[in-house]
Design a protein around this motif. Sequence first.
Motif, short mmCIF file in Angstrom:
data_model
loop_
_atom_site.label_atom_id
_atom_site.label_comp_id
_atom_site.label_asym_id
_atom_site.label_seq_id
_atom_site.Cartn_x
_atom_site.Cartn_y
_atom_site.Cartn_z
N PRO A 46 -105.63 111.57 42.63
CA PRO A 46 -104.95 112.49 43.56
C PRO A 46 -103.99 113.41 42.82
N ALA A 47 -103.72 114.55 43.43
CA ALA A 47 -102.74 115.48 42.87
C ALA A 47 -101.37 114.84 42.89
N ASP A 48 -100.50 115.32 42.01
CA ASP A 48 -99.13 114.81 41.96
C ASP A 48 -98.17 116.01 41.98
N PRO A 49 -97.53 116.31 43.12
CA PRO A 49 -97.59 115.53 44.36
C PRO A 49 -98.80 115.89 45.19
N THR A 50 -99.14 115.01 46.13
CA THR A 50 -100.19 115.29 47.09
C THR A 50 -99.58 115.41 48.48
N SER A 51 -100.18 116.25 49.31
CA SER A 51 -99.74 116.35 50.71
C SER A 51 -100.78 115.76 51.64
N SER A 52 -101.76 115.04 51.05
CA SER A 52 -102.82 114.43 51.84
C SER A 52 -102.56 112.94 52.00
N LEU A 84 -113.29 105.58 45.16
CA LEU A 84 -112.49 104.84 46.11
C LEU A 84 -111.67 105.83 46.93
N THR A 85 -111.77 105.72 48.26
CA THR A 85 -110.98 106.54 49.17
C THR A 85 -110.09 105.63 50.00
N TRP A 86 -108.81 105.95 50.07
CA TRP A 86 -107.87 105.12 50.81
C TRP A 86 -106.79 105.99 51.43
N ALA A 87 -106.13 105.43 52.44
CA ALA A 87 -105.04 106.12 53.13
C ALA A 87 -103.71 105.51 52.70
N LEU A 88 -102.81 106.35 52.23
CA LEU A 88 -101.51 105.86 51.83
C LEU A 88 -100.55 105.83 53.02
N ASP A 89 -99.47 105.11 52.87
CA ASP A 89 -98.44 105.02 53.90
C ASP A 89 -97.43 106.13 53.67
N PRO A 90 -97.42 107.18 54.52
CA PRO A 90 -96.52 108.30 54.26
C PRO A 90 -95.05 107.96 54.42
N THR A 91 -94.74 106.81 55.02
CA THR A 91 -93.33 106.42 55.19
C THR A 91 -92.80 105.65 54.00
N ARG A 92 -93.66 105.29 53.06
CA ARG A 92 -93.23 104.53 51.88
C ARG A 92 -92.29 105.38 51.02
N ALA A 93 -91.19 104.79 50.63
CA ALA A 93 -90.24 105.48 49.76
C ALA A 93 -90.70 105.35 48.31
N GLY A 94 -90.42 106.37 47.50
CA GLY A 94 -90.77 106.31 46.09
C GLY A 94 -92.21 106.74 45.84
N ARG A 95 -92.68 106.46 44.64
CA ARG A 95 -94.00 106.92 44.23
C ARG A 95 -95.08 105.94 44.70
N HIS A 96 -96.27 106.49 44.86
CA HIS A 96 -97.43 105.68 45.23
C HIS A 96 -98.20 105.33 43.96
N ARG A 97 -99.00 104.27 44.05
CA ARG A 97 -99.65 103.77 42.85
C ARG A 97 -101.06 103.28 43.15
N LEU A 98 -101.98 103.59 42.25
CA LEU A 98 -103.34 103.05 42.27
C LEU A 98 -103.56 102.29 40.97
N SER A 99 -104.06 101.07 41.08
CA SER A 99 -104.37 100.26 39.91
C SER A 99 -105.82 99.79 40.01
N VAL A 100 -106.54 99.86 38.88
CA VAL A 100 -107.95 99.45 38.84
C VAL A 100 -108.15 98.58 37.60
N LEU A 101 -108.87 97.47 37.76
CA LEU A 101 -109.24 96.65 36.60
C LEU A 101 -110.71 96.27 36.69
N ALA A 102 -111.28 95.95 35.53
CA ALA A 102 -112.69 95.55 35.45
C ALA A 102 -112.79 94.02 35.43
N VAL A 103 -113.88 93.51 35.97
CA VAL A 103 -114.13 92.08 35.99
C VAL A 103 -115.41 91.81 35.22
N GLY A 104 -115.31 91.03 34.12
CA GLY A 104 -116.47 90.73 33.29
C GLY A 104 -117.39 89.70 33.91
N PRO A 105 -118.56 89.48 33.28
CA PRO A 105 -119.54 88.51 33.81
C PRO A 105 -118.96 87.10 33.97
#
Length: 244
Positions: A46-52, A84-105
């Motif tokens: 997402p853009a930083d900042p985003t208005s979406s 991945l598409t998700w909806a953030l909580d616009p009332t959350r204070a501070g910065r938003h965060r996305l974290s992704v990790l891989a899972v091996g066999p």
Amino acid sequence: MTTPTSTRQTALGLFGVLVVLATSADTLPAVAPGTRPAAPVLTSVPADPTSSVTNTATWTHPRPGTRFRCSTDDRGWFPCTSPLTWALDPTRAGRHRLSVLAVGPSGRESTAVTYSFSYRDALRASGLRFTVTGGVGDLTPGVWRQVPVRVTNPGPVAVRVTALELHLPADSTPPGCKAATNLEVRQPRLAGPDALVVPARSTVTLPAPGVATAAIRLRDLATVNQDACKSKSFALTWSGTARQ
């Protein structure tokens, strides 16, 4: 006994540098049991900042078939795929965060790749916007007529209308019927600050539960010749306030 061979596609770069375009799956190095897999590589965020409120991110991984887990705004981890598409909580204070990790066999997880960004409420920055339209005709002396009203919210978040007010011009069109003398207005009434909630990109029609719309009547004036008000019109205008 022959040794299996793998295929490799290559291309010559602009300056004579040999660039590997693709390799077959059997050339990928094996992941030893207990070895942590490589982390995903974010390719769009997402853009930083985003208005979406709704945002999308994508990522890649060097090993096909790898599973992934995601976390948004430091909440619990969940299985996910790219995009991945998700909806953030616009009332959350501070910065938003996305974290992704891989899972091996073997179930071993990679280190998480994280992207943080801020949300800028474009409506809050410019003032909550909504429009009000409505009119009424065939006024009769002494009789109140409700004004059907449509309140429209073009924005991406719901608004709570806290006040509405109907305004009349001083004179009619064409001139000749003075509003202050001949017309009387009863303003809309809202039962409470949450009485009129207009969802995102929606329209609410008044009257509605908890909200009385405006009303107008032509005064019944025995000592005033009101023939001048026949076939005249007034341009109604509206004002109001709202909050999220």
